[in-house]
Structures are given as C-alpha cells and as structure tokens.
Design an enzyme around this catalytic site. Structure first.
Site, PDB file in Angstrom:
ATOM      1  N   GLU A 216       0.811  -1.224   0.000  1.00  0.00           N
ATOM      2  CA  GLU A 216       0.000   0.000   0.000  1.00  0.00           C
ATOM      3  C   GLU A 216       0.842   1.270   0.000  1.00  0.00           C
ATOM      4  O   GLU A 216       0.664   2.161   0.842  1.00  0.00           O
ATOM      5  CB  GLU A 216      -0.962  -0.001   1.194  1.00  0.00           C
TER       6      GLU A 216
ATOM      7  N   GLU B 136      -5.170  -8.675   1.016  1.00  0.00           N
ATOM      8  CA  GLU B 136      -5.940  -8.304   2.214  1.00  0.00           C
ATOM      9  C   GLU B 136      -7.403  -8.118   1.838  1.00  0.00           C
ATOM     10  O   GLU B 136      -7.711  -7.556   0.783  1.00  0.00           O
ATOM     11  CB  GLU B 136      -5.465  -6.976   2.832  1.00  0.00           C
TER      12      GLU B 136
HETATM   13  C1  BG6 Z   1      -4.394  -1.768   5.129  1.00  0.00           C
HETATM   14  C2  BG6 Z   1      -3.097  -2.140   5.730  1.00  0.00           C
HETATM   15  O1  BG6 Z   1      -4.425  -0.380   5.005  1.00  0.00           O
HETATM   16  O2  BG6 Z   1      -5.566  -2.066   5.766  1.00  0.00           O
HETATM   17  C3  BG6 Z   1      -3.206  -2.852   7.049  1.00  0.00           C
HETATM   18  O3  BG6 Z   1      -2.240  -2.792   4.844  1.00  0.00           O
HETATM   19  C4  BG6 Z   1      -4.359  -2.303   7.836  1.00  0.00           C
HETATM   20  O4  BG6 Z   1      -1.966  -2.769   7.686  1.00  0.00           O
HETATM   21  C5  BG6 Z   1      -5.631  -2.600   7.061  1.00  0.00           C
HETATM   22  O5  BG6 Z   1      -4.457  -2.749   9.139  1.00  0.00           O
HETATM   23  C6  BG6 Z   1      -6.881  -2.090   7.706  1.00  0.00           C
HETATM   24  O6  BG6 Z   1      -6.790  -0.737   7.948  1.00  0.00           O
HETATM   25  P1  BG6 Z   1      -7.081  -0.148   9.373  1.00  0.00           P
HETATM   26  O7  BG6 Z   1      -6.778   1.291   9.265  1.00  0.00           O
HETATM   27  O8  BG6 Z   1      -8.508  -0.415   9.659  1.00  0.00           O
HETATM   28  O9  BG6 Z   1      -6.172  -0.873  10.295  1.00  0.00           O
END
Ligand code: BG6
Length: 478
Positions: A170, A378
C-alpha cells in the site's frame, strides 16, 4: 450472466490470512532490532488512537509457534506476513542482524512444516528510523540502494523457501497518509513532496523487482495496492468525469506505473500544470519498465463513490479513526472530484462501504487492464468484537462480510480472472495503525486492549470455525 454455474476455486488456491510486522510482533527492541519510524511516531502525543503502539502488539514475536499451530488447525494454505526492515538492519543498512533473520527463518520453517505457503511482504511501512533521520527516507534516492540491499539479503536467505513475495504494501495509502494527510510518519502535509517521495518509492519498487529475477528465478513478486475502485455518483456527465479523474489519480497513478511502467496521461498533465508532478530524470522510465510485477496484490476493503468538486471545494480529509459511525467527511481535490456516500451500500462502524460486488469489479478491472494474475493480499472487516462467556466471540457480521467477498472472488474467477489466492485480513487480531486495538479484524481474538496487555490469550472466534470449513471444502461450503 448472474445465473450461470460458477467455476470452482482452482486446485491449489491459496486460502490465506495476513498480518504485518509492526501490527503483530511486538518485541520492538528485542535481539538487536533498531527503531522503526512507527516505534517513534506512535509514541508522540496524539498521533494514534488512545496512544496505542506496537511495543508489545499481540506478541507474535514470542508466540509465533502458537499462532502457526492455530493456522495449521484451521488448515490455512498461505500466511502473508511482513519482515521488519529494522529487525534485519537496525541502522537501515550495513551488516544484517542475524537474530532478526533467524526469527523469520524459524517462522518460515514452521509454516512450511505445516504445509502453509509463506507470502513474504518486504515493506509494510516500518522504515528504519535511522534512514528517516539520515536522509528523509522515501524523499531521497539513496533509499533505492538501501532498500535493494535489504531485499537482496532476504532474497538470498529465503529464495529456496519462499515463492510468493510482496514488494511494497500500500504505497498509495501509506504515502498519502505520510506526505499529504500528516497521519503517518513523517507527518508531512505537502502534495509536491508527496508525489516526489512516491516517485522514488516507484523506482525502489521496480529496482527490487528487477533484482528479484536474478536471485529468485522461480519466485513471483508484486506490490500490494490499496484498491478502492471508483464509482460515479450518478450517470450525470459531471459525475462520470469526477469518477474518471478519481480512478486515474487515486488508482491508475499507481497501478499503471507498476504494471505499464508509465504514469497515466491526464493525471500527469494536470500535475505538471499545478507544478506538483515528480521529477522524472533520464533513465527513470527505463527503471520502471524493467521492474514490472508478476502479479498484482490487491488489498480490497471498499469502493469509493465520487462526484464533482468545485474549485473552492473540499480538500483531502482524514478518515474516521474512532469507530463512531457517520463521522467521515467528504474528501477530494478541488476542481477534480470529491467522495460522497453511496446510498446503495451499507457501511461499517468506521464508515467503510461494505461492497462485495466492488471486489468483483476490482478484480475484473485489474485483470482486463493489466492482463496479470491477481492475489488478494488483504480483505476483511474491522469491527468492535465482544468477548462473551465461555471464551466465545460471535462475529457473524464478519462471517457475512467474508462470505460475500469470497463469493465475489468465485464470480470473478468465473469471469476469467486468474486469482492466485485470498488472504483475509487478519489472522489474529492486530494493532490497527491509527485505530488502536478496538478495531479488530482477526479470526483469532487476542485478549488485550489499548492500555492493558492482559494475558494476550488467543481465542478462536466463530469466523475461525467458518473459514476452516471454507478451506477444507476449497470454497464449496461458504
Ligand atoms: C491496510 C493495511 O491499510 O488495511 C493494514 O495494509 C491495515 O496494515 C488494514 O491494518 C486495515 O486498515 P485499518 O486502518 O482499519 O487498520
């Protein structure tokens, strides 16, 4: 089209789950590790939710064997994790710290012993503080050689064991926060510096991919992109144009540069006019085009819907980091676009649109435009979870979210997308960078909160048992 028989998930599909070093490991100064920018930033007053930090996180550094045993019990086929650069090079470069390498070697060997494919992320935001101090991290081209040296150290050590590698995680989201919103280190709010740092990160990414080919000839590598596909607010031509502007400036700016080795034209023209385009030096475009990925890693959480934005309209705004629903303001670039609520989708308590069809659209856009395989690196739902009597967590909302998104994967596969795997975010609960420990994502609950590390006990949520069945049936039972 919707009523045809869907294709099955392919044999060998990587049913996975993911994490990142800073969010799970803890042991922030153990065994020779140097400080990362997050170790320093999170301790500055007011930067994170209730001052939460990753000093202990969920103590995966000391409990990885227990965590991998839970993965094995679940039947997980892949585990995506990141390596902490300052664990390997406490000062960012020089001689590697053997204890740091040994930790990841143990983790990888334990995964392999349980037939879990390691998916190794080289960079998930924890830059060595030493390099930030010395030359400003991503703002200086010296980072390219230092990043390459760090990556080659990992390539050489783990080439025989790790097939799937993620270069930068990201870059778009991290650097937007770091250099436009001031919400990630080094907390700058300057669009010109943002595009400059981002360009250097592209060069580092491409250089490392080119080098990877020599060291890991049988491996596959790609960046993980935070892809929020753009929707138009309506079919009004002005909304369609706002959507095109947003898709080009928030998505193609990264994806085209990764996959085609060049910036998209309208966005580059606009930034040249505003004086914010990065300096593209002779040779840069060659570097970019020589470091194209094998697959696109996609971190998918939500779609974003866009409408027009007046010249004196809203600018980029910070996101909801409290979980108080309905507190996210419209955000955009004056004259180009701004976000608006999509009345057709539900949102989470953090105002993230819940839109599984958006995932299908994301996968199709990626596969059609870039003709590359895709790996979902993810996807998940951050929510408040309740630990109830008998050590149970009834996260039916998470099961519903994941089920709908896995169905969207199957639809995309049926549409012809070559999908390598699906890594849910996350395996255990993690520290959410700006949202503390209350925004939970895991299949496994970890007993701690922002202030109290309690016993860090691992507790299987209902979603754990659900995903186990999904994996065992290769996606037939959802
Ligand atoms: C992504 C990242 O932005 O989303 C993660 O790669 C992150 O590290 C995930 O935890 C969820 O985002 P957030 O801000 O809800 O933790």
């Amino acid at each position: 089209m919707e009523h045809r028989k869907l294709k099955a998930f392919p044999a060998g599909f990587l049913w996975g789950a993911a994490s990142a070093a800073y969010q799970v490991e803890g042991a922030w100064d153990a065994d020779g590790k140097g400080p990362s920018v997050w170790d320093v930033f999170a301790k500055l007053p007011g930067k994170t939710f209730q001052g939460s930090n990753g000093d202990v996180a969920v103590d995966h550094y000391h409990r990885f064997a227990e965590d991998v045993a839970l993965m094995a019990e679940m039947g997980l086929k892949a585990y995506r994790f990141s390596v902490s650069w300052p664990r390997i090079f406490p000062q960012g470069r020089g001689e590697p710290n053997e204890a740091g390498l040994a930790f990841y070697e143990h983790l990888i060997d334990t995964l392999i012993a349980h037939h879990i494919e390691p998916v190794l992320t080289l960079y998930h935001w924890d830059m060595p503080q030493a390099l930030q101090d010395e030359y400003g991290g991503w703002e200086d081209r010296r980072i390219i050689a230092d990043f390459e040296h760090y990556c080659v150290t990992l390539f050489q050590r783990f080439a025989g064991k790790v097939k799937y590698w993620v270069s930068l995680n990201e870059q778009n989201y991290n650097l937007t926060n770091a250099y436009q919103l001031g919400t990630h280190p080094p907390a700058v709010e300057d669009r010109k510096r943002f595009f400059a740092a981002n360009h250097i990160a592209f060069l580092a990414n491409a250089s490392v991919i080119a080098t990877f080919r020599r060291h890991v000839p049988n491996g596959l590598i790609g960046p993980s992109f935070a892809y929020s596909p753009a929707y138009p607010g309506s079919s009004a031509p002005a909304d369609m144009l706002a959507f095109e502007n947003a898709e080009e400036l928030t998505n193609h700016w990264w994806l085209d540069t990764y996959c085609f080795g060049r910036y998209p034209q309208a966005a580059l023209t606009w930034l040249t006019e505003t004086g914010e385009a990065p300096d593209i030096l002779p040779g840069d475009l060659e570097i970019l085009s020589q470091g194209l990925p094998d697959f696109v890693g996609v971190n998918y959480y939500q779609t974003l819907t866009y409408t027009g934005n007046a010249l004196d309209g809203v600018t980029l705004q910070r996101i909801n980091t409290t979980g108080q629903k309905g507190t996210t303001p419209a955000s955009g670039i004056p004259g180009l676009y701004k976000t608006m609520a999509n009345p057709f989708v539900e949102t989470s308590n953090w105002d993230w649109a819940i839109d599984p069809t958006g995932l299908r659209i994301a996968l199709r856009r990626l596969a059609s435009r870039y003709a590359l395989p895709v790996m979902i690196t993810e996807n998940g739902l951050g929510e408040f979870d309740q630990l109830v009597a008998g050590d149970r967590v009834h996260d039916d909302y998470r099961i519903a979210y994941l089920k709908a998104h896995v169905e969207a994967c199957q639809q995309a596969i049926s549409d012809g997308v070559q999908l390598l795997g699906y890594c849910a975010w996350s395996f255990t609960d993690i520290l959410s960078w700006l949202n503390g420990y209350q925004k939970r994502y895991g299949f496994v609950y970890v007993d701690r909160d922002e202030r109290d590390t309690r016993d860090l006990r691992r507790i299987r949520k209902d979603s754990f048992h659900w995903y186990k069945k999904v994996i065992a049936s290769n996606g037939e039972i959802l």
